[in-house]
Scaffold this active site. Structure first.
Site, mmCIF file in Angstrom:
data_model
loop_
_atom_site.group_PDB
_atom_site.id
_atom_site.type_symbol
_atom_site.label_atom_id
_atom_site.label_comp_id
_atom_site.label_asym_id
_atom_site.label_seq_id
_atom_site.Cartn_x
_atom_site.Cartn_y
_atom_site.Cartn_z
ATOM 1 N N LYS A 29 -51.460 145.360 49.831
ATOM 2 C CA LYS A 29 -50.322 144.454 50.053
ATOM 3 C C LYS A 29 -50.499 143.701 51.363
ATOM 4 C CE LYS A 29 -47.992 145.496 46.327
ATOM 5 N NZ LYS A 29 -47.741 144.483 45.282
ATOM 6 N N GLU A 116 -45.377 138.542 64.926
ATOM 7 C CA GLU A 116 -44.372 139.160 65.809
ATOM 8 C C GLU A 116 -44.878 140.508 66.319
ATOM 9 O OE1 GLU A 116 -40.057 137.922 64.797
ATOM 10 O OE2 GLU A 116 -40.964 138.428 62.868
ATOM 11 N N GLU A 136 -42.008 131.671 57.840
ATOM 12 C CA GLU A 136 -40.552 131.848 57.690
ATOM 13 C C GLU A 136 -39.857 130.511 57.461
ATOM 14 O OE1 GLU A 136 -42.420 133.295 59.958
ATOM 15 O OE2 GLU A 136 -41.679 135.287 60.494
HETATM 16 C C1 1HE Z 1 -47.153 140.719 49.890
HETATM 17 C C2 1HE Z 1 -47.035 140.002 51.096
HETATM 18 C C3 1HE Z 1 -45.794 140.073 51.781
HETATM 19 C C4 1HE Z 1 -49.018 139.696 50.319
HETATM 20 N N1 1HE Z 1 -44.813 140.813 51.238
HETATM 21 N N2 1HE Z 1 -46.156 141.449 49.406
HETATM 22 N N3 1HE Z 1 -45.128 136.569 54.959
HETATM 23 C C5 1HE Z 1 -45.643 135.571 54.203
HETATM 24 O O1 1HE Z 1 -44.963 134.661 53.787
HETATM 25 C C6 1HE Z 1 -47.102 135.681 53.867
HETATM 26 C C7 1HE Z 1 -47.272 135.979 52.402
HETATM 27 N N4 1HE Z 1 -48.639 136.310 52.063
HETATM 28 C C8 1HE Z 1 -49.631 135.384 51.919
HETATM 29 O O2 1HE Z 1 -49.470 134.206 52.191
HETATM 30 C C9 1HE Z 1 -50.952 135.888 51.407
HETATM 31 O O3 1HE Z 1 -50.722 137.098 50.717
HETATM 32 C C10 1HE Z 1 -52.025 136.144 52.517
HETATM 33 C C11 1HE Z 1 -52.508 134.798 53.079
HETATM 34 C C12 1HE Z 1 -51.495 137.016 53.634
HETATM 35 C C13 1HE Z 1 -53.229 136.886 51.889
HETATM 36 O O4 1HE Z 1 -53.701 136.191 50.740
HETATM 37 P P1 1HE Z 1 -54.607 136.957 49.679
HETATM 38 O O5 1HE Z 1 -55.063 135.923 48.684
HETATM 39 O O6 1HE Z 1 -55.641 137.746 50.386
HETATM 40 O O7 1HE Z 1 -53.656 138.038 48.973
HETATM 41 P P2 1HE Z 1 -52.532 137.820 47.827
HETATM 42 O O8 1HE Z 1 -53.194 137.760 46.482
HETATM 43 O O9 1HE Z 1 -51.619 136.713 48.167
HETATM 44 O O10 1HE Z 1 -51.680 139.163 47.955
HETATM 45 C C14 1HE Z 1 -52.199 140.413 47.547
HETATM 46 C C15 1HE Z 1 -51.012 141.310 47.211
HETATM 47 O O11 1HE Z 1 -50.250 141.504 48.405
HETATM 48 C C16 1HE Z 1 -50.059 140.664 46.218
HETATM 49 O O12 1HE Z 1 -49.448 141.709 45.490
HETATM 50 P P3 1HE Z 1 -49.973 142.081 43.989
HETATM 51 O O13 1HE Z 1 -49.133 143.250 43.608
HETATM 52 O O14 1HE Z 1 -49.746 140.850 43.174
HETATM 53 O O15 1HE Z 1 -51.442 142.417 44.121
HETATM 54 C C17 1HE Z 1 -49.006 140.027 47.101
HETATM 55 O O16 1HE Z 1 -47.766 139.864 46.461
HETATM 56 C C18 1HE Z 1 -48.911 141.069 48.206
HETATM 57 N N5 1HE Z 1 -48.392 140.511 49.446
HETATM 58 N N6 1HE Z 1 -48.208 139.367 51.330
HETATM 59 C C19 1HE Z 1 -45.003 141.473 50.094
HETATM 60 N N7 1HE Z 1 -45.588 139.455 52.939
HETATM 61 C C20 1HE Z 1 -38.751 140.384 60.809
HETATM 62 S S1 1HE Z 1 -38.711 138.999 59.968
HETATM 63 C C21 1HE Z 1 -40.335 138.552 59.602
HETATM 64 C C22 1HE Z 1 -40.311 137.472 58.587
HETATM 65 C C23 1HE Z 1 -41.621 137.285 57.928
HETATM 66 O O17 1HE Z 1 -42.579 137.953 58.202
HETATM 67 S S2 1HE Z 1 -41.661 136.059 56.761
HETATM 68 C C24 1HE Z 1 -43.342 135.863 56.387
HETATM 69 C C25 1HE Z 1 -43.755 136.752 55.248
#
Ligand code: 1HE
Length: 263
Positions: A29, A116, A136
């Site tokens: 994840k 963060e 975000e």
């Molecule tokens: C997740 C998350 C996550 C991946 N929460 N499950 N953060 C974001 O908006 C970033 C979201 N993530 C991404 O943009 C990409 O996943 C990455 C660039 C980090 C990596 O890409 P990649 O191609 O290596 O992986 P993927 O295919 O996107 O993800 C693999 C798995 O991880 C997939 O789950 P699966 O069950 O389909 O295999 C994704 O759903 C899961 N996954 N990122 C949950 N963030 C205190 S407030 C803070 C506020 C924030 O941090 S907002 C920003 C959140």
């Protein structure tokens, strides 16, 4: 009570087990930070063995951390939202204001809450696969893990505003140039560099390390007049420690390895 999580490991390494390597172990994840993982980070930084002098935090797999676990983002009322954010604040405060200096070893995604978390460390080492973003803004939410306080201190409010308004992604080289990381290293070597720095930091006088992690950031927030007084008090306390006197004596006696070397 201490929270353990299958998504976090703590390993003691170095001479005398003086370096704690805290690793996010949720690569499937992308090391997304669930509530359970955030609480486990808090507890890990609050319960190091006495031998630990420095901590390194890194992430398993291809990314350091994808931020908040979006699958847990559910309907919360305003009060619950405040408590959730304050829970993050408590955990990342435990990182920044814990007992020892913290080095973040970064690679791949360092985004959202992942940035963060990295911002709560005292030193960030980025390898050249690292990228920094604050999605975000484009997800209709806001930072909640202390990012609005810590990130502007690293890169200024204008750059953080741009990152959140436009979804701008910085690569490793630009991140290092702006101040998101203090070191830029080849791909796959961030942990090695972090451990090298940790080994050096572990040899400092613990009181000096404490002054740097707990007193300096507070002095930086004080009006100059108060800051000068805080500095004088801290300087007096540090220099009166027997360890400081011994280290200065070693230099004056010309002991090997005590001279500052040209970079
Ligand atoms: C997740 C998350 C996550 C991946 N929460 N499950 N953060 C974001 O908006 C970033 C979201 N993530 C991404 O943009 C990409 O996943 C990455 C660039 C980090 C990596 O890409 P990649 O191609 O290596 O992986 P993927 O295919 O996107 O993800 C693999 C798995 O991880 C997939 O789950 P699966 O069950 O389909 O295999 C994704 O759903 C899961 N996954 N990122 C949950 N963030 C205190 S407030 C803070 C506020 C924030 O941090 S907002 C920003 C959140």
């Amino acid at each position: 009570m201490s929270t353990t999580s299958p998504d976090l490991s703590v390993e003691l390494t170095g001479q005398n087990k003086d370096i704690a390597v805290v690793r996010l172990t949720r690569p499937a994840k992308r090391n997304a930070l669930s509530d359970g993982l955030i609480l486990a980070i808090r507890d890990a930084f609050q319960s190091f063995a006495d031998s630990v002098r420095v901590a390194v935090i890194d992430g398993e797999g291809e990314h350091f951390c994808a931020g908040l676990d979006l699958s847990e983002l559910k309907e919360r009322d305003a009060g619950q939202g405040v408590h959730h954010s304050r829970m993050w604040h408590g955990a990342l405060d435990a990182v920044q204001f814990g007992p020892v200096p913290v080095i973040a070893a970064l690679h791949g995604a360092v985004v959202g809450g992942g940035l963060e978390l990295a911002s709560a460390a005292h030193i960030r080492v980025a390898d050249d696969t690292t990228f920094f973003a604050l999605p975000e803004g484009t997800r209709g939410i806001f930072v909640g893990g202390g990012g609005s306080v810590r990130i502007p201190k690293l890169i200024g409010a204008a750059r953080m505003t741009d990152m959140m308004l436009t979804g701008r992604v910085y690569n490793a080289a630009d991140g290092e140039r702006l101040g998101l990381a203090q070191y830029l290293v080849p791909g796959g070597t961030a942990l090695d560099k972090a451990l090298e720095l940790a080994t050096r930091i572990a040899t400092n006088a613990p009181l000096t390390n404490y002054a740097l992690t707990h007193v300096l950031p507070r002095i930086a927030e004080q009006p100059a007049d108060h800051g000068f007084m805080s500095e004088a008090l801290m300087a007096a306390i540090a220099q009166s420690a027997p360890e400081a006197k011994a280290r200065v004596r070693d230099f004056l006696a010309g002991k090997a390895g005590t001279k500052v070397k040209k970079a």
